[in-house]
Motif scaffolding. Structure first.
Motif, mmCIF file in Angstrom:
data_model
loop_
_atom_site.group_PDB
_atom_site.id
_atom_site.type_symbol
_atom_site.label_atom_id
_atom_site.label_comp_id
_atom_site.label_asym_id
_atom_site.label_seq_id
_atom_site.Cartn_x
_atom_site.Cartn_y
_atom_site.Cartn_z
ATOM 1 N N GLN A 3 -30.444 36.149 -13.643
ATOM 2 C CA GLN A 3 -31.278 34.953 -13.466
ATOM 3 C C GLN A 3 -30.437 33.456 -13.754
ATOM 4 N N PHE A 4 -31.364 32.670 -13.248
ATOM 5 C CA PHE A 4 -30.815 31.097 -13.389
ATOM 6 C C PHE A 4 -31.823 30.303 -14.285
ATOM 7 N N ARG A 5 -31.511 29.353 -14.543
ATOM 8 C CA ARG A 5 -32.057 28.148 -15.599
ATOM 9 C C ARG A 5 -32.758 26.968 -14.870
ATOM 10 N N ASN A 6 -34.006 26.850 -15.094
ATOM 11 C CA ASN A 6 -34.746 25.790 -14.563
ATOM 12 C C ASN A 6 -34.703 24.639 -15.586
ATOM 13 N N GLN A 294 -38.714 28.196 -8.047
ATOM 14 C CA GLN A 294 -38.832 29.563 -8.350
ATOM 15 C C GLN A 294 -39.297 30.636 -7.152
ATOM 16 N N ASP A 314 -41.600 29.156 -14.226
ATOM 17 C CA ASP A 314 -40.934 30.092 -14.871
ATOM 18 C C ASP A 314 -39.564 29.517 -15.168
ATOM 19 N N PRO A 315 -39.050 29.316 -16.398
ATOM 20 C CA PRO A 315 -37.869 28.645 -16.846
ATOM 21 C C PRO A 315 -36.747 29.268 -16.629
ATOM 22 N N SER A 316 -36.623 30.749 -16.461
ATOM 23 C CA SER A 316 -35.586 31.725 -15.824
ATOM 24 C C SER A 316 -35.861 32.738 -14.828
#
Length: 541
Positions: A3-6, A294, A314-316
């Motif tokens: 995953q990555f972070r927004n 996302q 989606d934050p992640s």
């Protein structure tokens, strides 16, 4: 890592427009009153981005002197077609409302829409052609029959009418970049209202119209409609909003709206959109409107939805199916020993930066020429960078010898002309250097006090330390180790969209930087040896 972070572009980076050209992704965001206009970022994996240009950099392209706060360049749309890049944008010259009778008075605003082109994302970008002034948020749609169309929201200024009157479309002649034929109103929006930010796509025999609705605050949303023909009729998505924070004033990601779609080479759709990250426990977004992204999915009924169908930001998100492509770290060391201003910095409104600053007048230093007040909408010497985390420390070394109290320079945490904290060196009535603190706060008003006297000779250092809603200033003399705190703890949360003078727009974000004034008109200067910005990462940024 899966995953990555927004957000992918933290800090003030709103209204994303994204385009894929082969293996490269380019994303444009609004800059409002900050010059040069429009930020374009580049990525190869949708996760790692770097700033590659601000295309509106000449007086022939953009002059925002006199534009009110949070006006100027709105919602650029970046596209690639027929072998070149196309950029359309709005320059907002007036925002205020003229009341004729109560709340239903006329709302007289001026929006001018322009198009520029370039063969390469690096430019050079052409001089602009004005296409219309009927509303804001222009976007180009290049149809598969070779024709190009301009969309924008339609503004209705008349008393008693709905301001956001819908989305209009009109053909654009690509050779002249002028509009031709009839303007058509194709979509009047949903009950959410505030229909703006249009983008159009063609897929499986449908024209898919994506718009922003609900206003740019907590109820912001991405809404879609589709039609078999360009001019409609358009049927609204059966789920209502495709993406929205649905009024949430807390959490990692909210205020989601104003999006744009791209597809990977394998057909996977991704939605770039603006969002906000409120301070923990406080419904205030000091980092302004940021850009997140996302993955989405096209469902069996032909409609776009989030992966889980919830319509929530989606934050992640999961990583895209692309090779990781991080960029080298930034090379700016905070010093002003190059021929150009470090890329993080911008200034306000004017296309004549030589009247504001020089990197050659005193080699190795940034010289600011004192101009108008820190509240000016025309010509003020303020060079600043975005705040991109909730915790940071900014320091600078300043050399100024003010002759009288109308001359000043220092370090500022700044949102706009009505919201800032400014620690500055000036002179008292006897001509002695003093340190003063000026704050403009829509909640408590404007205050100003001398916070230190008997300053040592020579250059001094100034520091701003921000920890979420707390701002603390300090100073020290040249060669000193110990910092001297001044001004107590100030409220940094007022530097947010949510704290405002009634009736004024608030669409940007907090900056930190250097400023200089000479209200006598003599143009006295101040020199800055360096500017350091260090983020202290923690949960929630």
């Amino acid at each position: 890592m899966t995953q990555f972070r927004n957000p992918i572009l933290p800090g003030f980076n709103p209204d994303p427009s994204i385009v894929r050209v082969g293996e490269d992704f380019f994303l444009a965001t609004s800059t409002f009153e900050w010059f040069p206009g429009v930020q374009i970022h580049h990525s190869r994996d949708l996760v790692h981005w770097r700033l590659v240009g601000r295309p509106l950099s000449r007086a022939t392209q953009l002059d925002m002197r006199g534009d009110p706060d949070s006006c100027g360049v709105w919602a650029p749309d970046l596209s690639y077609a027929h072998g070149r890049f196309w950029l359309v944008y709005t320059d907002v010259k007036r925002y205020g409302q003229t009341t004729v009778s109560g709340a239903d008075g006329a709302s007289l605003r001026d929006f001018h829409n322009y198009v520029v082109v370039a063969d390469s994302i690096d430019g050079p970008w052409s001089d602009p052609v004005r296409v219309n002034s009927s509303g804001f948020d222009p976007a180009l749609f290049h149809d598969d029959d070779g024709r190009s169309w301009l969309l924008n929201m339609l503004w209705d200024h008349r008393p008693g009418h709905r301001r956001f009157a819908g989305i209009v479309v009109q053909e654009m002649d690509r050779e002249t970049r002028q509009l031709v034929g009839e303007r058509r109103l194709i979509f009047t929006g949903t009950d959410r209202g505030f229909t703006e930010g249009p983008h159009l796509y063609k897929r499986d025999g449908f024209y898919h119209l994506l718009v922003a609705e609900g206003g740019t605050g907590w109820d912001h949303a991405v809404v879609m409609a589709r039609a078999r023909a360009l001019f409609g009729p358009y049927a609204v998505h059966p789920d209502g909003a495709v993406l929205s924070g649905n009024g949430r004033q807390d959490g990692a990601i909210t205020r989601a709206g104003h999006g744009d779609l791209i597809e990977l080479a394998d057909g996977t759709p991704w939605l770039a959109y603006l969002c906000g990250r409120p301070l923990p426990g406080r419904a205030r977004c000091v980092l302004g409107r940021e850009t997140a992204i996302q993955p989405m999915r096209w469902c069996d009924d032909g409609w776009l939805r989030t992966l889980d169908g919830s319509g929530a930001p989606d934050p992640s998100p999961p990583l895209p199916s692309l090779p990781p492509s991080p960029w080298p770290g930034p090379t700016d060391d905070g010093r002003f020993d190059g021929p150009k201003l470090p890329t993080a910095f911008q200034w306000l409104r004017t296309p004549e930066p030589d009247r504001l600053f020089s990197l050659s007048a005193r080699p190795g230093w940034l010289r600011l020429f004192g101009r108008e007040t820190i509240g000016s909408h025309f010509e003020q010497a303020l060079v600043a960078r975005r705040q991109t985390a909730f915790r940071f420390t900014a320091t600078t070394r300043l050399d100024i010898r003010p002759a009288q109290y109308q001359q000043a320079a220092g370090l500022t945490c700044y949102y706009n002309s009505t919201k800032f904290h400014y620690l500055h060196v000036t002179a008292d009535d006897a001509g002695r250097r003093v340190l003063a603190l000026l704050s403009a706060d829509p909640e408590t008003g404007c205050s100003g006090d001398v916070v230190a006297t008997d300053l040592p000779e020579g250059a001094i250092e100034l520091r701003a330390a921000v920890d979420h809603a707390a701002l603390r200033f300090a100073w020290r003399g040249d060669g000193e180790v110990q910092w001297h705190p001044v001004g107590g703890t100030l409220d940094a949360s007022v530097l947010s969209d949510e704290v405002t003078v009634p009736g004024l727009p608030n669409f940007t974000g907090a900056f930190v930087g250097m400023a200089c004034q000479d209200l006598s008109g003599a143009g006295g200067h101040a020199d800055f040896a360096w500017f350091s910005y260090v983020e202290e990462l923690a949960p929630n940024g």
